[in-house]
Design an enzyme around this catalytic site. Structure first.
Site, PDB file in Angstrom:
ATOM      1  CB  THR A 165      23.061 -16.528  25.402  1.00 46.29           C
ATOM      2  OG1 THR A 165      22.407 -15.540  24.593  1.00 46.29           O
ATOM      3  CG2 THR A 165      23.941 -15.827  26.418  1.00 46.29           C
ATOM      4  N   GLY A 166      24.382 -16.459  22.350  1.00 49.38           N
ATOM      5  CA  GLY A 166      25.235 -15.699  21.448  1.00 49.38           C
ATOM      6  C   GLY A 166      25.002 -16.097  20.016  1.00 49.38           C
ATOM      7  CG  ASP A 214      23.928 -21.776  20.304  1.00 48.19           C
ATOM      8  OD1 ASP A 214      23.057 -21.043  19.780  1.00 48.19           O
ATOM      9  OD2 ASP A 214      24.442 -21.527  21.408  1.00 48.19           O
ATOM     10  N   GLY A 231      24.794 -18.239  17.475  1.00 49.34           N
ATOM     11  CA  GLY A 231      24.712 -19.687  17.564  1.00 49.34           C
ATOM     12  C   GLY A 231      25.617 -20.452  16.624  1.00 49.34           C
ATOM     13  CB  THR A 241      19.426 -17.661  24.164  1.00 44.35           C
ATOM     14  OG1 THR A 241      19.295 -17.739  22.770  1.00 44.35           O
ATOM     15  CG2 THR A 241      19.416 -19.034  24.762  1.00 44.35           C
ATOM     16  NE  ARG A 254      20.334 -19.476  13.385  1.00 41.76           N
ATOM     17  CZ  ARG A 254      20.504 -19.225  14.683  1.00 41.76           C
ATOM     18  NH1 ARG A 254      19.524 -19.412  15.516  1.00 41.76           N
ATOM     19  NH2 ARG A 254      21.661 -18.800  15.130  1.00 41.76           N
ATOM     20  CB  VAL A 255      18.412 -25.473  13.873  1.00 38.08           C
ATOM     21  CG1 VAL A 255      18.586 -25.968  15.301  1.00 38.08           C
ATOM     22  CG2 VAL A 255      17.073 -25.945  13.315  1.00 38.08           C
TER      23      VAL A 255
END
Ligand code: ASP
Length: 324
Positions: free
Chosen positions: A242-243, A223, A245, A192, A220-221
């Site tokens: 970032t990571g 963070d 989510g 991200t 899929r959504v």
């Protein structure tokens, strides 16, 4: 007047030094420096924090090295679904899009939602129709394609069948082909991109954009477009994450940085540290965030081996870092 400042990230993850040769390192560093200089210019010319973060993220989306816009990772079905968000701390106006497949710059669609809609978050077809009506550029899905992400997706399908963070998927790839496509372990990386800024008036803003995680399920959504999770700005702090989510959503990570400062009086640095090093770690959340406060303090914590990141203060040289 505050000394205006912008910070950016290009994802966190398992950075394999073995895969990061001098050329690759120069490539990433140069790309991050260019983006920082552009953001710094906006602020130096009196632009708002909101304009600076939007421009920085637009440029990161156009750069194929990062998992946002061109260079996005693939879903399990081999398609692209992108998420982006932008938030203005001064007004708390916010705009986001999720699961878009045809918008060249999702962050511009998010910005259009912020400015021109009574709503905050649009998804899929509706988001694209909105972007189109706003005159934004639409592209064919192969615009996002890069061979490196495609190879990474194939490896993810073959090895785990599971969704992988972009930089983590990249580590797998690097292992497979020591020649290396992406120095942050392609199979353990979060690719991200994001930006946070404080302008000369002390106003804050944040923007985040992503292709998500490699091999994610369609629909899929993460963070990134969820305010308070992967993106947040108010009059205390602006945060872009970032990571993994799902864990950033479950800890409401970005909002928590501001909340701990407001309610518990923590410093920006200590608040962000607790979120990244304690609260996320407690539920096996991996990644990092960048954050800025009204005084122009900046912090860039991560709990992975590396995070592409940089800071530019108006009137000072820019600084870029990759490893811990
Ligand atoms: N946080 C993003 C997501 O879960 C992935 C990333 O940061 O690379 O969609």
């Amino acid at each position: 007047m505050t000394q205006a400042v912008i910070a950016i990230h290009g994802g966190a993850g398992t950075i394999t030094r073995a895969a990061m040769d001098a050329n690759r390192e120069r490539e990433y560093t140069a790309a991050l420096e260019q983006v920082l200089l552009a953001g710094q210019r906006v602020l130096a010319e009196g632009g708002s924090a909101l304009d600076a973060v939007t421009e920085a993220v637009r440029l990161l989306e156009d750069c194929p090295l990062f998992n946002a816009g061109k260079g996005a990772v693939l879903t399990h079905a081999g398609t692209f679904e992108l998420d982006a968000a932008v938030m203005d701390g001064a007004t708390r106006n916010a705009g986001a899009v999720a699961c878009v497949t045809r918008v060249r710059n999702p962050v511009l669609a998010a910005r259009a939602v912020l400015e021109h809609s009574e709503h905050v978050l649009f998804a899929a077809d509706g988001a694209e129709a909105f972007a189109e009506a706003q005159g934004l550029e639409l592209v064919a899905p192969d615009y996002y394609f890069t061979q490196a992400r495609h190879d990474q997706w194939q490896r993810a399908q073959a090895s785990t069948g599971m969704a992988l963070l972009d930089h983590d998927a990249a580590a797998l790839a690097a292992k497979a082909a020591q020649a290396g496509t992406d120095p942050i372990d392609p199979d353990k990386k979060f690719g991200t991109v994001g930006a946070v800024a404080c302008d000369a008036q002390g106003n804050l803003a944040a923007a985040t954009s992503t292709g998500g995680v490699t091999n994610k399920q369609v629909g899929r959504v993460g963070d990134t477009p969820v305010f308070g999770a992967g993106c947040y700005a108010d009059d205390v702090a602006a945060v872009s994450a970032t990571g993994t989510g799902e864990m950033f959503i479950r800890t409401v990570a970005a909002h928590d940085v501001s909340a701990q400062m407001r309610y518990a009086g923590l410093s920006l640095e200590e608040s962000a540290r607790r979120v990244v090093m304690e609260k996320l770690v407690a539920i096996e959340g991996r990644g990092g965030l960048i954050a800025v406060d009204r005084q122009g303090n900046v912090t860039l914590p991560f709990n992975t081996e590396g995070m592409y990141r940089g800071v530019a203060r108006v009137g000072e040289p820019v600084s870029v870092l990759i490893y811990g």
